[in-house]
Scaffold this motif. Sequence first.
Motif, mmCIF file in Angstrom:
data_model
loop_
_atom_site.group_PDB
_atom_site.id
_atom_site.type_symbol
_atom_site.label_atom_id
_atom_site.label_comp_id
_atom_site.label_asym_id
_atom_site.label_seq_id
_atom_site.Cartn_x
_atom_site.Cartn_y
_atom_site.Cartn_z
ATOM 1 N N THR A 1 -18.119 0.818 -11.119
ATOM 2 C CA THR A 1 -18.877 2.027 -11.661
ATOM 3 C C THR A 1 -17.069 2.774 -11.818
ATOM 4 N N VAL A 2 -17.398 3.537 -13.371
ATOM 5 C CA VAL A 2 -16.093 4.179 -13.881
ATOM 6 C C VAL A 2 -16.489 5.048 -13.486
ATOM 7 N N SER A 3 -15.280 6.248 -12.941
ATOM 8 C CA SER A 3 -15.247 7.674 -13.939
ATOM 9 C C SER A 3 -14.407 8.171 -14.299
ATOM 10 N N LEU A 4 -14.516 9.278 -15.226
ATOM 11 C CA LEU A 4 -13.915 9.642 -16.501
ATOM 12 C C LEU A 4 -13.485 11.007 -16.252
ATOM 13 N N GLY A 5 -12.643 11.641 -16.382
ATOM 14 C CA GLY A 5 -12.427 13.127 -16.314
ATOM 15 C C GLY A 5 -12.111 13.363 -18.102
ATOM 16 N N PRO A 6 -11.515 14.566 -18.561
ATOM 17 C CA PRO A 6 -11.281 14.864 -19.740
ATOM 18 C C PRO A 6 -9.980 14.516 -19.696
ATOM 19 N N GLY A 7 -9.615 14.034 -21.075
ATOM 20 C CA GLY A 7 -9.325 13.407 -21.435
ATOM 21 C C GLY A 7 -8.076 12.076 -21.566
ATOM 22 N N GLU A 8 -9.508 11.280 -20.409
ATOM 23 C CA GLU A 8 -9.822 9.599 -19.865
ATOM 24 C C GLU A 8 -10.688 9.292 -20.854
ATOM 25 N N LEU A 9 -10.508 7.401 -21.238
ATOM 26 C CA LEU A 9 -11.156 7.059 -22.239
ATOM 27 C C LEU A 9 -11.418 5.735 -21.569
ATOM 28 N N PHE A 10 -12.535 4.959 -22.204
ATOM 29 C CA PHE A 10 -13.062 3.634 -20.870
ATOM 30 C C PHE A 10 -13.963 3.097 -22.024
ATOM 31 N N VAL A 11 -13.112 1.600 -22.684
ATOM 32 C CA VAL A 11 -13.942 0.808 -23.561
ATOM 33 C C VAL A 11 -14.684 0.446 -22.756
ATOM 34 N N VAL A 12 -16.197 -0.250 -22.710
ATOM 35 C CA VAL A 12 -17.320 -1.204 -22.708
ATOM 36 C C VAL A 12 -17.410 -2.496 -23.859
ATOM 37 N N PRO A 13 -16.639 -3.554 -22.770
ATOM 38 C CA PRO A 13 -16.382 -4.386 -24.015
ATOM 39 C C PRO A 13 -17.870 -5.047 -24.549
ATOM 40 N N ARG A 14 -18.270 -5.513 -25.859
ATOM 41 C CA ARG A 14 -19.436 -5.770 -26.472
ATOM 42 C C ARG A 14 -20.121 -6.668 -25.524
ATOM 43 N N GLY A 15 -21.582 -6.507 -24.955
ATOM 44 C CA GLY A 15 -22.384 -7.055 -24.378
ATOM 45 C C GLY A 15 -22.613 -6.964 -23.172
ATOM 46 N N VAL A 16 -21.613 -6.363 -22.603
ATOM 47 C CA VAL A 16 -21.189 -5.601 -21.207
ATOM 48 C C VAL A 16 -22.906 -4.436 -21.375
ATOM 49 N N GLU A 17 -23.701 -4.696 -20.198
ATOM 50 C CA GLU A 17 -25.006 -3.966 -19.728
ATOM 51 C C GLU A 17 -24.159 -2.700 -19.074
ATOM 52 N N HIS A 18 -24.515 -1.563 -19.600
ATOM 53 C CA HIS A 18 -24.062 -0.232 -19.204
ATOM 54 C C HIS A 18 -24.376 1.050 -18.808
ATOM 55 N N ARG A 19 -24.932 2.056 -18.465
ATOM 56 C CA ARG A 19 -25.155 3.209 -18.646
ATOM 57 C C ARG A 19 -24.491 4.471 -17.958
ATOM 58 N N PRO A 20 -24.051 5.708 -19.014
ATOM 59 C CA PRO A 20 -23.815 6.622 -18.626
ATOM 60 C C PRO A 20 -24.490 7.506 -18.027
ATOM 61 N N VAL A 21 -23.636 8.227 -17.337
ATOM 62 C CA VAL A 21 -25.074 8.680 -16.503
ATOM 63 C C VAL A 21 -23.777 10.288 -16.024
ATOM 64 N N ALA A 22 -24.293 11.120 -16.620
ATOM 65 C CA ALA A 22 -23.027 12.919 -16.949
ATOM 66 C C ALA A 22 -24.197 14.073 -15.490
ATOM 67 N N GLU A 23 -23.540 14.030 -14.999
ATOM 68 C CA GLU A 23 -24.487 15.142 -13.598
ATOM 69 C C GLU A 23 -24.700 16.725 -14.227
ATOM 70 N N GLU A 24 -23.953 16.634 -15.304
ATOM 71 C CA GLU A 24 -23.169 18.037 -15.860
ATOM 72 C C GLU A 24 -22.724 17.461 -17.000
ATOM 73 N N GLU A 25 -23.531 18.697 -18.256
ATOM 74 C CA GLU A 25 -22.650 17.802 -19.263
ATOM 75 C C GLU A 25 -21.436 17.805 -19.277
ATOM 76 N N VAL A 26 -21.590 16.428 -20.242
ATOM 77 C CA VAL A 26 -20.272 15.922 -21.322
ATOM 78 C C VAL A 26 -20.425 16.266 -21.965
ATOM 79 N N HIS A 27 -19.056 16.477 -22.651
ATOM 80 C CA HIS A 27 -18.379 16.511 -24.532
ATOM 81 C C HIS A 27 -17.151 14.971 -24.665
#
Length: 116
Positions: A66-92
């Motif tokens: 699991t990858v956790s991101l905050g404001p100003g942080e980025l992540f690249v999910v490589p092609r073909g990798v299954e993933h699911r974004p989850v936001a407990e509260e609203e995320v922009h």
Amino acid sequence: MDVVNLEAKLATFAEHFQPRTVGEFNGHDLMVAKLQGPFRWHAHDDTDDFFLVLKGRLTIELRDRTVSLGPGELFVVPRGVEHRPVAEEEVHLLLIERTGTPNTGDPATAAPRRVI
């Protein structure tokens, strides 16, 4: 292209998991999105998936970690990798994807392309 104010663009809609294209770059859409709750598990077979958090906290679940991101942080999910974004509260987010990439990985279930 004119100057784009991401906060102003995000203020024009309230729907979650419905990205809006705010610009184009070398055949890619520059999009803003609001997320809240879990999205579906999916993969993009032909392209990476770029996430930059502008506001809030985002968890990206992968099958092996699991990858956790905050404001100003980025992540690249490589092609073909299954993933699911989850936001407990609203995320922009800022998303960058090849134009025409379905946000669910499947054109039949993807959100339509919306340009604002």
